[in-house]
Scaffold this motif. Structure first.
Motif, PDB file in Angstrom:
ATOM      1  N   LEU A   1       3.096   8.915   5.665  1.00 54.82           N
ATOM      2  CA  LEU A   1       2.114   8.078   4.991  1.00 54.82           C
ATOM      3  C   LEU A   1       1.586   7.013   5.945  1.00 54.82           C
ATOM      4  O   LEU A   1       2.355   6.447   6.738  1.00 54.82           O
ATOM      5  CB  LEU A   1       2.758   7.399   3.776  1.00 54.82           C
ATOM      6  CG  LEU A   1       3.450   8.308   2.767  1.00 54.82           C
ATOM      7  CD1 LEU A   1       4.182   7.489   1.712  1.00 54.82           C
ATOM      8  CD2 LEU A   1       2.449   9.241   2.114  1.00 54.82           C
ATOM      9  N   GLU A   2       0.297   6.733   5.832  1.00 58.31           N
ATOM     10  CA  GLU A   2      -0.296   5.694   6.660  1.00 58.31           C
ATOM     11  C   GLU A   2      -1.290   4.892   5.831  1.00 58.31           C
ATOM     12  O   GLU A   2      -2.288   5.438   5.345  1.00 58.31           O
ATOM     13  CB  GLU A   2      -0.987   6.284   7.881  1.00 58.31           C
ATOM     14  CG  GLU A   2      -1.566   5.213   8.810  1.00 58.31           C
ATOM     15  CD  GLU A   2      -2.104   5.792  10.103  1.00 58.31           C
ATOM     16  OE1 GLU A   2      -2.104   7.035  10.240  1.00 58.31           O
ATOM     17  OE2 GLU A   2      -2.528   5.003  10.966  1.00 58.31           O
ATOM     18  N   GLU A   3      -1.033   3.592   5.708  1.00 55.06           N
ATOM     19  CA  GLU A   3      -1.921   2.704   4.961  1.00 55.06           C
ATOM     20  C   GLU A   3      -3.016   2.150   5.864  1.00 55.06           C
ATOM     21  O   GLU A   3      -2.835   2.020   7.076  1.00 55.06           O
ATOM     22  CB  GLU A   3      -1.155   1.518   4.355  1.00 55.06           C
ATOM     23  CG  GLU A   3       0.009   1.860   3.457  1.00 55.06           C
ATOM     24  CD  GLU A   3       1.326   1.879   4.203  1.00 55.06           C
ATOM     25  OE1 GLU A   3       2.380   1.753   3.575  1.00 55.06           O
ATOM     26  OE2 GLU A   3       1.301   2.040   5.453  1.00 55.06           O
ATOM     27  N   SER A   4      -4.129   1.807   5.244  1.00 54.23           N
ATOM     28  CA  SER A   4      -5.209   1.118   5.937  1.00 54.23           C
ATOM     29  C   SER A   4      -5.999   0.317   4.915  1.00 54.23           C
ATOM     30  O   SER A   4      -5.849   0.520   3.709  1.00 54.23           O
ATOM     31  CB  SER A   4      -6.118   2.103   6.669  1.00 54.23           C
ATOM     32  OG  SER A   4      -6.710   3.011   5.754  1.00 54.23           O
ATOM     33  N   GLY A   5      -6.830  -0.589   5.409  1.00 53.64           N
ATOM     34  CA  GLY A   5      -7.721  -1.334   4.526  1.00 53.64           C
ATOM     35  C   GLY A   5      -7.322  -2.763   4.260  1.00 53.64           C
ATOM     36  O   GLY A   5      -8.050  -3.496   3.576  1.00 53.64           O
ATOM     37  N   GLY A   6      -6.172  -3.177   4.779  1.00 54.68           N
ATOM     38  CA  GLY A   6      -5.775  -4.557   4.582  1.00 54.68           C
ATOM     39  C   GLY A   6      -6.642  -5.518   5.380  1.00 54.68           C
ATOM     40  O   GLY A   6      -7.457  -5.098   6.202  1.00 54.68           O
TER      41      GLY A   6
END
Length: 125
Positions: A4-9
């Protein structure tokens, strides 16, 4: 197994909006229950929102209900968290989580086996 990889912060003023994304690897994304959690400095990781593989009834923490919306696009292997009317108390590192158990306690971080690295959300007053 899934990665999983988050982005957008980022940094936003109070009242503003952000959309977080969680991109997942693997071909069985649609079978995973997914969740968003957050952790502020000195505090425990807490549930924000969750969505099961059946996608029929997302759940939200009381503190974000009506302001945040969780969604998933199984064709893109991606989960989203639309955050509106942000408040300074929403400041935290936000994590996405996944698990493929038959039933997952959405509200407990311990129920999820797979985690992203987190993305920082900072809301200024």
């Amino acid at each position: 197994q899934v990665q999983l990889e988050e982005s957008g912060g980022g940094l936003v003023q109070a009242g503003g909006s952000l959309r977080l994304s969680c991109a997942a690897s693997g071909r069985t994304f649609s079978s995973y229950t997914m969740g968003w959690f957050r952790q502020a400095p000195g505090k425990e990781r807490e549930f924000v929102a969750g969505i099961r593989n059946t996608d029929d009834n997302p759940s939200y923490a009381d503190s974000v209900r009506g302001r945040f919306t969780i969604s998933r696009d199984n064709a893109k292997n991606t989960m989203y968290l639309q955050m509106n009317s942000l408040k300074p108390e929403d400041t935290a590192v936000y994590y996405c989580a996944a698990d493929d158990a038959r039933w997952v306690n959405l509200f407990s971080p311990r129920a999820f086996d797979y985690w992203g690295q987190g993305t920082q959300v900072t809301v200024s007053s």
